[in-house]
Scaffold this active site. Structure first.
Site, mmCIF file in Angstrom:
data_model
loop_
_atom_site.group_PDB
_atom_site.id
_atom_site.type_symbol
_atom_site.label_atom_id
_atom_site.label_comp_id
_atom_site.label_asym_id
_atom_site.label_seq_id
_atom_site.Cartn_x
_atom_site.Cartn_y
_atom_site.Cartn_z
ATOM 1 N N CYS A 117 0.832 -1.208 0.000
ATOM 2 C CA CYS A 117 0.000 0.000 0.000
ATOM 3 C C CYS A 117 0.869 1.262 0.000
ATOM 4 O O CYS A 117 2.083 1.198 0.105
ATOM 5 C CB CYS A 117 -0.900 -0.012 1.228
ATOM 6 S SG CYS A 117 0.029 0.099 2.777
ATOM 7 N N ARG B 169 11.272 -5.677 5.788
ATOM 8 C CA ARG B 169 12.002 -5.156 4.635
ATOM 9 C C ARG B 169 13.389 -4.830 5.152
ATOM 10 O O ARG B 169 13.595 -3.861 5.843
ATOM 11 C CB ARG B 169 11.310 -3.923 4.087
ATOM 12 C CG ARG B 169 11.884 -3.511 2.743
ATOM 13 C CD ARG B 169 11.866 -2.047 2.638
ATOM 14 N NE ARG B 169 12.274 -1.594 1.332
ATOM 15 C CZ ARG B 169 13.028 -0.527 1.186
ATOM 16 N NH1 ARG B 169 13.396 0.159 2.218
ATOM 17 N NH2 ARG B 169 13.364 -0.133 -0.010
ATOM 18 N N HIS C 258 5.964 6.257 -2.429
ATOM 19 C CA HIS C 258 7.317 6.706 -2.785
ATOM 20 C C HIS C 258 7.269 8.195 -3.128
ATOM 21 O O HIS C 258 8.100 8.978 -2.682
ATOM 22 C CB HIS C 258 7.836 5.988 -4.041
ATOM 23 C CG HIS C 258 7.916 4.499 -3.924
ATOM 24 N ND1 HIS C 258 7.720 3.667 -5.008
ATOM 25 C CD2 HIS C 258 8.180 3.686 -2.870
ATOM 26 C CE1 HIS C 258 7.860 2.409 -4.625
ATOM 27 N NE2 HIS C 258 8.139 2.398 -3.340
ATOM 28 N N ALA D 179 3.127 1.627 2.932
ATOM 29 C CA ALA D 179 4.318 0.768 2.811
ATOM 30 C C ALA D 179 5.379 1.461 1.967
ATOM 31 O O ALA D 179 6.571 1.422 2.286
ATOM 32 C CB ALA D 179 3.951 -0.578 2.195
HETATM 33 FE FE1 CFM Z 1 12.760 0.030 -5.727
HETATM 34 FE FE2 CFM Z 1 12.068 -2.264 -6.056
HETATM 35 FE FE3 CFM Z 1 10.755 -0.607 -4.391
HETATM 36 FE FE4 CFM Z 1 13.252 -1.446 -3.787
HETATM 37 FE FE5 CFM Z 1 12.317 -3.442 -2.210
HETATM 38 FE FE6 CFM Z 1 11.140 -4.199 -4.492
HETATM 39 FE FE7 CFM Z 1 9.822 -2.632 -2.847
HETATM 40 MO MO1 CFM Z 1 10.323 -5.131 -2.160
HETATM 41 S S1 CFM Z 1 14.054 -1.729 -5.708
HETATM 42 S S2 CFM Z 1 12.353 0.476 -3.638
HETATM 43 S S3 CFM Z 1 14.169 -2.324 -2.018
HETATM 44 S S4 CFM Z 1 10.847 -0.634 -6.518
HETATM 45 S S5 CFM Z 1 12.360 -5.310 -3.150
HETATM 46 S S6 CFM Z 1 11.651 -4.223 -6.707
HETATM 47 S S7 CFM Z 1 9.090 -4.297 -3.930
HETATM 48 S S8 CFM Z 1 10.612 -3.193 -0.942
HETATM 49 S S9 CFM Z 1 8.922 -0.688 -3.144
#
Ligand code: CFM
Length: 529
Positions: free
Chosen positions: A50, A84, A182, A53
């Site tokens: 989500c 994580r 993000h 997260a």
């Molecule tokens: Fe970038 Fe990713 Fe992500 Fe990531 Fe991660 Fe991920 Fe993620 Mo899991 S590199 S930041 S450190 S998009 S592995 S493929 S899904 S936490 S939001």
């Protein structure tokens, strides 16, 4: 019927219409278009996370000198550095709060009568116990629904305590996945932290963006970069800190590892402070070599270039013999790779080095440009969900704006093929005929496994055991199954070793479900046995 049609055929017409745009089989030479970054179908068991997260867990969480308070029910606070695996350690007298999980623990009465008082109380307690120099507050779903004004609480407490207190309205339901979170985190860091420091520029300085030190990846990448001679101003955000981030504007160049999660900051740093960004990939030997050479080409200093080649030769020399051994055990195997928004692409070169072919792949929450490349950006239409996430604009900083190269020189470097402000998508490296599914769900995962029978499945937390129960080994590419690092040369070797062990240990194939050999229920009906 081919595999794609067989899987789609099981859906009713409404779901079929939606999912058929998200599943494609790659045709080399064709314009492979995929639907992405749209709402998941309710109840379909998506692997996505989500908005909260993406903001708290992914971008904000790893900042070690920040005490992060989760405003919401206690369950949301379970998601932390332990799940994580962003590792951190602090040096000198910097405080490290990463391993704490602070929550306002909202109860039903708080939902009814409002939780802002409880939030203030949590801030007061945090100050009394930890005395941090920065607090960040992250909202969970109910906060947005009941309308607690976390920004007002943060502003008041900031004035009272004289430290930075940032609030993020990153309620879980916002946007369609963690991707929105993000963006919200990027905005907050850019508005309130980055550029507020007063450090002086240093030579060969870089920021490493979109590297979260999962299983120690960032440490391994930093080790290599320092060996070549770069000065790392900040890492965003693995083992990172607000103290470092404040001065991120002084770096000569930004290296972007995970573009998906941090592209907003990379763009804003370019506009506001003039810092160019270069797409890199420190996963896989070919990826690292290319990234180090591109970075050296940007600085164009003969000493740095020579040192780059020395480091590459030396690091490869250390691992090649063992890598070759693992390749003999893996050559010809097939794999499925499903990660969040950037790793699927990043791992393909490493798998190729080991002779492993990717037959099934996808992302949870990537956008179309992560699949198709940056050129596709102008053709992506904004929908109501993406408009729901604030997009901030920044202006040139009259005092701190500084360019390393002239515009003409940047153009020359771009023409020479340097990935400045550019990146390719998954399509550029994936095999012809590979099956790609966006926002994959459990049903499709199970069906494609039966049809395509990969030798190994690189997956996440939610699907790992489902895959293993079907007799196929699974390695997590999110948290590396409590191992790592997988980045850098030494990380590549760790990865090769663990994949070799997994593929050659058919443990799950040796287990038989109890109901296959004996009845699990016995009883009688109407006097009959
Ligand atoms: Fe970038 Fe990713 Fe992500 Fe990531 Fe991660 Fe991920 Fe993620 Mo899991 S590199 S930041 S450190 S998009 S592995 S493929 S899904 S936490 S939001």
């Amino acid at each position: 019927m081919n595999s794609r049609e067989k899987v789609l055929d099981k859906y009713d017409s409404k779901i079929y219409k939606n999912r058929k745009e998200h599943i494609i089989q790659i045709e080399d030479g064709e314009a492979n278009v995929i639907a992405a970054d749209t709402r998941a179908i309710p109840g379909i068991l998506t692997n996505r996370g989500c908005c909260y997260a993406g903001c708290k867990g992914v971008v904000i969480g790893p900042l070690k000198d920040v005490a992060t308070i989760v405003h919401g029910p206690i369950g949301c606070s379970y998601y932390t550095w332990g799940t994580r695996r962003s590792k951190s350690k602090s040096e000198g007298d910097m405080k490290n709060f990463s391993e704490y999980s602070l929550s306002t623990d909202m109860q039903e009465t708080d939902i009814v009568f409002g939780g802002d008082k409880k939030l203030r109380q949590a801030i007061d307690e945090t100050m009394a116990i930890f005395n941090p120099s920065c607090i960040m507050i992250c909202s969970t779903c109910p906060i947005g629904l009941i309308g607690d004004d976390i920004h007002a609480v943060a502003a008041k407490a900031e004035a009272d305590y004289g430290i930075k207190i940032l609030a993020f309205s990153c309620e879980g339901y916002k946007g369609v996945s963690q991707s929105g979170g993000h963006h919200i985190a990027n905005n907050g860091l850019m508005k309130h932290i980055i550029g507020t420091g007063d450090a002086e520029p240093v030579k060969y300085s870089i920021n490493l963006l979109g590297e979260y030190n999962i299983g120690g990846d960032g440490w391994e990448i930093s080790r290599i970069l320092k060996r070549v001679g770069y000065n790392i101003v900040s890492v965003m955000t693995g083992d990172g800190s607000v103290e470092e981030l404040k001065n991120a504007h002084i770096a000569d160049l930004n290296l972007v590892q995970c573009h998906r999660s941090i592209n907003y900051i990379a763009e804003m740093l370019k506009t506001k402070y003039g810092t160019e960004w270069l797409k890199v990939n420190f996963i896989g030997i070919e990826g690292i070599k290319q990234s180090l050479r591109d970075t050296a080409a940007f600085f164009n200093d003969p000493e740095l270039t020579a040192r780059t080649e020395e480091v590459i030769a030396d690091e490869i020399d250390e691992i090649m013999e063992e890598m070759a051994l693992y390749k003999t055990k893996l050559e010809g195997k097939t794999a499925a790779v499903y990660v969040g928004g950037s790793r699927t692409h990043h791992y393909i070169n490493l798998l190729k080095t080991l002779g492993v072919e990717v037959v099934l792949a996808g992302y949870e929450f990537a956008h179309r440009d992560d699949y198709e490349g940056r050129e596709v950006l102008p053709s992506i239409k904004m929908d109501a969900d993406s408009k729901n996430i604030e997009s901030i604009t920044v202006e040139k900083d009259p005092e701190k704006y500084r360019t390393f190269h002239t515009e003409e020189r940047i153009q020359e470097l771009k023409d020479a093929g340097l990935p400045i402000e550019s990146y390719t998508g998954l399509w550029s490296d994936i095999n012809d005929k590979a099956m790609v599914t966006d926002d994959f769900n459990h049903f499709e995962t199970e069906e494609f496994i039966k049809l395509l029978k990969p030798d190994i499945f690189f997956s996440g937390i939610k699907d790992k055991y489902v895959v293993q129960h079907s007799g196929i080994p699974s390695r997590q590419l999110h948290s590396y199954d409590y191992s790592g690092p997988y980045a850098g040369f030494k990380g590549a070797l760790n990865f090769a070793k663990e994949v070799t062990l997994a593929v050659n240990t058919p443990a799950w194939n040796l287990v038989q479900a109890p109901w296959k050999s004996e009845p699990t229920l016995e009883g009688s009906l109407g006097g009959m046995e």
